[in-house]
Design an enzyme around this catalytic site. Structure first.
Site, PDB file in Angstrom:
ATOM      1  N   CYS A  75       0.705  -1.229  -0.063  1.00 38.11           N
ATOM      2  CA  CYS A  75       0.036   0.124  -0.045  1.00 38.11           C
ATOM      3  C   CYS A  75       0.859   1.326   0.086  1.00 38.11           C
ATOM      4  CB  CYS A  75      -0.961  -0.052   1.454  1.00 38.11           C
ATOM      5  SG  CYS A  75      -1.747  -1.546   1.430  1.00 38.11           S
ATOM      6  N   ARG A  90       1.724   1.934  -5.857  1.00 36.92           N
ATOM      7  CA  ARG A  90       1.858   1.252  -4.964  1.00 36.92           C
ATOM      8  C   ARG A  90       0.577   0.099  -4.682  1.00 36.92           C
ATOM      9  NH1 ARG A  90       6.417   2.092  -1.656  1.00 36.92           N
ATOM     10  NH2 ARG A  90       5.457   0.562  -0.069  1.00 36.92           N
ATOM     11  N   TRP A 109      -3.646  -2.166  -1.762  1.00 37.49           N
ATOM     12  CA  TRP A 109      -3.635  -3.480  -2.780  1.00 37.49           C
ATOM     13  C   TRP A 109      -3.976  -4.336  -2.085  1.00 37.49           C
ATOM     14  CZ3 TRP A 109      -4.342  -3.565  -7.354  1.00 37.49           C
ATOM     15  CH2 TRP A 109      -3.816  -4.576  -8.327  1.00 37.49           C
ATOM     16  N   ASN A 160       0.249  -0.775   6.227  1.00 42.32           N
ATOM     17  CA  ASN A 160       0.887  -1.337   5.042  1.00 42.32           C
ATOM     18  C   ASN A 160       1.589  -2.787   5.758  1.00 42.32           C
ATOM     19  OD1 ASN A 160       2.007  -2.211   2.713  1.00 42.32           O
ATOM     20  ND2 ASN A 160       3.816  -0.705   3.073  1.00 42.32           N
ATOM     21  N   GLY A 161       1.266  -3.834   5.136  1.00 43.96           N
ATOM     22  CA  GLY A 161       2.238  -5.222   5.643  1.00 43.96           C
ATOM     23  C   GLY A 161       1.115  -6.019   6.103  1.00 43.96           C
ATOM     24  N   GLU A 181      12.504 -11.246 -20.826  1.00 43.20           N
ATOM     25  CA  GLU A 181      11.910 -10.130 -20.610  1.00 43.20           C
ATOM     26  C   GLU A 181      10.863  -9.318 -21.499  1.00 43.20           C
ATOM     27  OE1 GLU A 181      12.142  -8.536 -17.999  1.00 43.20           O
ATOM     28  OE2 GLU A 181      11.988  -6.429 -18.399  1.00 43.20           O
ATOM     29  N   LYS A 192       7.163  -8.657 -20.219  1.00 38.69           N
ATOM     30  CA  LYS A 192       6.766  -7.163 -20.644  1.00 38.69           C
ATOM     31  C   LYS A 192       5.379  -7.272 -21.428  1.00 38.69           C
ATOM     32  CE  LYS A 192       8.371  -5.063 -18.413  1.00 38.69           C
ATOM     33  NZ  LYS A 192       9.751  -5.403 -17.779  1.00 38.69           N
ATOM     34  N   GLU A 241       2.465  -8.933 -18.857  1.00 37.83           N
ATOM     35  CA  GLU A 241       1.970  -8.095 -17.780  1.00 37.83           C
ATOM     36  C   GLU A 241       1.238  -6.984 -18.421  1.00 37.83           C
ATOM     37  OE1 GLU A 241       5.105  -6.451 -15.174  1.00 37.83           O
ATOM     38  OE2 GLU A 241       6.483  -6.427 -16.839  1.00 37.83           O
ATOM     39  N   HIS A 285      13.558 -28.865 -28.910  1.00 42.25           N
ATOM     40  CA  HIS A 285      13.174 -30.098 -27.865  1.00 42.25           C
ATOM     41  C   HIS A 285      11.629 -29.865 -27.357  1.00 42.25           C
ATOM     42  CE1 HIS A 285      17.392 -30.980 -27.913  1.00 42.25           C
ATOM     43  NE2 HIS A 285      17.721 -29.661 -27.862  1.00 42.25           N
ATOM     44  N   LYS A 338       3.419  -2.369  -7.768  1.00 36.31           N
ATOM     45  CA  LYS A 338       4.756  -1.702  -8.252  1.00 36.31           C
ATOM     46  C   LYS A 338       5.505  -2.408  -7.101  1.00 36.31           C
ATOM     47  CE  LYS A 338       7.917   0.333 -10.452  1.00 36.31           C
ATOM     48  NZ  LYS A 338       8.255  -0.405 -11.515  1.00 36.31           N
TER      49      LYS A 338
HETATM   50  C1  F6R Z   1       8.205  -6.465 -14.478  1.00 34.46           C
HETATM   51  C2  F6R Z   1       8.647  -5.985 -13.012  1.00 34.46           C
HETATM   52  C3  F6R Z   1       8.602  -6.952 -11.823  1.00 34.46           C
HETATM   53  C4  F6R Z   1       9.802  -6.554 -10.919  1.00 34.46           C
HETATM   54  C5  F6R Z   1       9.933  -7.503  -9.697  1.00 34.46           C
HETATM   55  C6  F6R Z   1      10.901  -7.109  -8.580  1.00 34.46           C
HETATM   56  O1  F6R Z   1       8.107  -5.470 -15.082  1.00 34.46           O
HETATM   57  O2  F6R Z   1       8.610  -4.946 -12.705  1.00 34.46           O
HETATM   58  O3  F6R Z   1       8.746  -8.335 -12.352  1.00 34.46           O
HETATM   59  O4  F6R Z   1      10.821  -6.554 -11.660  1.00 34.46           O
HETATM   60  O5  F6R Z   1       8.601  -7.530  -9.038  1.00 34.46           O
HETATM   61  O6  F6R Z   1      10.791  -6.024  -8.061  1.00 34.46           O
HETATM   62  P1  F6R Z   1      11.957  -5.173  -7.314  1.00 34.46           P
HETATM   63  O7  F6R Z   1      13.022  -4.898  -8.518  1.00 34.46           O
HETATM   64  O8  F6R Z   1      11.357  -3.795  -6.909  1.00 34.46           O
HETATM   65  O9  F6R Z   1      12.697  -6.231  -6.250  1.00 34.46           O
END
Ligand code: F6R
Length: 621
Positions: free
Chosen positions: A4, A29, A79, A105-106, A490, A494, A497, A513, A616
């Protein structure tokens, strides 16, 4: 459990405006419900609403904002991972008298026992959350016993009883001039202005008003008033806190004319890379920051682990190639969520590199704790000053990507690769596996990358047009080899998500394979080509892979070095990137994949900054 955003304010401005502006900047967040509480007269005005912040604002317009005319208040953007995102579970939570309000938060791990205790005492809980228990407990402590009439003491007493991770911000209508906040394993930072004080999960919440901040330590509590603050431990003893000045400003946290933060952040990648590298090569040597590991410690390293999640994990997969090549040390890259559950072989000579943009990711934090318990040395690569992961590590190397607001990682990912490479070069230097002039050359090649990325960013129209065309595709595959393999992973992440599209990344050599069975006419397959000069053997192998899939009807989208003519006949769409050294190619080849995913998502009408089901910072395991 929650991930949060929290903001609290005591000052001279209308608290409602300050808190709502702060929440807007913290929405990354969490954004499935929001709420505010403002101290007004001798009472508390509270409103909360499920859904995005806009819903709360509409609700405030409905009920009338005049009822919130106070200069102390707090807010929360939630969240939910436990307790559905409905009005009744939104924060702030109040006690039964409505005089105490709490945002949290937590996770309060012993909440079931606390809840049972409160229910046994006749308290009726109004929500399904763990957070509400804190409001009732504070109210009871304030009403009775040693802590009676003393809000900071009441909050301290409650914090001592809570298990788990939490940031709490607490107000009591009887104490209209102060707010109490506390933290354990969850972020909380203070902002110090003239005649006003802020608390928040992240400096972005108050950067508009002040850049003077104070980092709170573990198990600390702060009392904020208009005139200042006091930091204590949970037993009421004065505790040290670390002031710092935020090195970015409001414009960095605004969209700067872009439709989405993510698009701005993609454009900021040259600067993020340059800022991350700045100051790390001096007097002919690589220097790391906050280096609490000596050269001898680095010389003693006999094995490296990179632990991280998501994109940060992919940055580790990329760096493995460089670190092994430069240092001749074995490097294992592991998902943080798997790492500590499999009893990895760690000792004093193991270097664990924990990579995290937020510095809060619970899985990575737990991996750090596990590594340290096993006596391994931990170096954090992090984008957030003073976050929990760097605090608990032996050393830290900060990425200077600036605030990343879009949920999908872009500039932080590139900065992580650069920082991981600096770690590799520092190891090679300390261990003597590279001569000083070789280290210098590698660094200068790295330092040329912001310009190469800028060049890629100047040619994204073709990729965007392709993105619009692909918006109806059912699935997309990504292939790569060597450092191009993690880039493929990667690219697929992208797309999943942002565009909610089925996407998979494969090592191209694995195609035969199994995955080749997925190829059907029209299926878009993105291929990341190595340089024909740098990796001639791999290049020709990949050309054969492409011709195989093209023969089976796939639509081949090839990302290749400028002037790579051999691949052209096999590319239905050829996206050219500048020629750069092999190990550095991910810094340029990732960029078109980010642009592609964002454009497909936009064409499908999705909010690329806030993809569904994602937040995030993932502060829960
Ligand atoms: C993908 C993305 C996530 C973060 C992952 C780690 O676009 O943003 O996969 O890379 O949740 O987050 P951090 O780097 O904050 O530990």
């Amino acid at each position: 459990m929650r991930v949060c955003g929290i903001v609290g304010y005591v000052g001279h401005r209308p608290a409602l405006d300050v808190v709502l502006d702060g929440l807007r900047r913290l929405e990354y967040r969490g954004y499935d419900s929001a709420g505010v509480a403002v101290l007004v007269g001798d009472g508390l005005a509270v409103e909360r609403k499920a859904g995005r912040l806009a819903n709360l604002e509409a609700r405030l317009d409905e009920v009338g904002r005049e009822g919130f005319a106070g200069t102390a208040g707090m807010g929360h953007t939630r969240w939910a991972t436990h307790g559905a995102p409905v009005d009744r579970n939104s924060h702030p939570h109040r006690d039964t008298t409505g005089r105490v309000a709490v945002v949290h938060n937590g996770i309060i791990e012993n909440f079931a026992a606390l809840r049972a205790e409160l229910e046994a005492a006749g308290v009726e809980l109004a929500s399904d959350t763990d957070s509400e228990t804190a409001a009732h407990l504070v109210a009871r402590a304030y009403a009775d016993g040693d802590t009676r009439g003393d809000l900071p003491a009441s909050v301290r007493a409650v914090c001592r009883r809570l298990e788990g991770a939490f940031t709490l911000v607490v107000t009591h209508a009887d104490e209209p001039d102060l707010i109490v906040a506390a933290r354990r394993s969850s972020p909380l930072v203070l902002g110090i202005g003239a005649g006003e004080t802020f608390v928040a999960s992240d400096v972005a919440a108050f950067i508009e008003h002040t850049r003077e901040a104070v980092e709170l330590g573990q198990d600390q509590l702060v009392v904020i008033t208009r005139g200042g603050y006091e930091v204590l431990d949970f037993h009421g003893e004065p505790a040290p806190a670390k002031p710092f000045t935020v090195d970015w400003d409001l414009s960095a946290a605004e969209k700067g004319g872009h439709e989405y933060f993510m698009l701005k952040e993609i454009d900021e990648q040259p600067t993020a890379l340059a800022d991350t590298l700045r100051g790390h090569f001096s007097d002919g040597r690589i220097v790391l920051d906050e280096q609490r590991l000596s050269d001898q410690d680095l010389r003693d390293v006999d094995k490296v682990f990179v632990v991280a999640c998501g994109s940060a994990y992919h940055s580790g997969l990329v760096a493995k190639y460089a670190i092994e090549h430069w240092t001749r040390l074995p490097v294992e890259v592991e998902l943080a969520s798997e790492f500590r559950y499999r009893d990895p072989v760690l000792d004093r000579d193991t270097l664990v590199v924990a990579v995290s943009q937020s510095g809060e990711t619970a899985d990575t934090l737990e991996a750090v704790r596990h590594a340290r318990e096993q006596k391994a040395r931990v170096l954090a690569v992090c984008n957030t000053n003073g976050a929990q992961i760097p605090r608990e590590s032996d050393a830290v190397l900060y990425t200077h990507a600036g605030p990343e607001i879009g949920v999908a990682s872009t500039k932080a990912f590139l900065a992580q690769i650069a920082a991981n490479y600096l770690v590799g070069l520092a190891l090679a230097q300390a261990r003597g596996t590279k001569y000083p002039d070789e280290v210098a050359r590698e660094f200068h090649e790295l330092a040329a990358m912001p310009e190469a990325v800028r060049q890629v960013l100047g040619t994204t129209e073709q990729v965007k047009a392709l993105g619009r065309e692909l918006s109806e595709a059912k699935a997309v595959l990504f292939l790569g080899r060597h450092v191009g393999y993690p880039v493929a992973l990667e690219g697929a992440l992208k797309l999943k998500e942002l565009a909610y599209m089925h996407a998979e990344g494969f090592a191209a050599g694995e195609l035969k394979h199994g995955p080749i069975a997925l190829i059907e006419p029209g299926l878009p397959v993105v291929v990341v080509m190595p340089s024909p000069k740098g990796r001639a053997v791999l290049h020709s192998k990949l050309v054969s892979n492409i011709s195989e899939i093209q023969a089976r009807g796939a639509r081949t989208i090839v990302i290749a070095e400028e002037g790579d003519e051999t691949v052209r006949p096999f590319a239905d769409e050829l996206i050219e990137i500048p020629a750069v050294p092999t190990l550095l190619q991910p810094l340029v080849s990732t960029v078109p994949l980010q642009v592609l995913a964002a454009e497909i998502a936009r064409s499908r009408g999705y909010d690329v900054d806030k993809p569904r089901n994602l937040a995030k910072s993932v502060t829960v395991e």
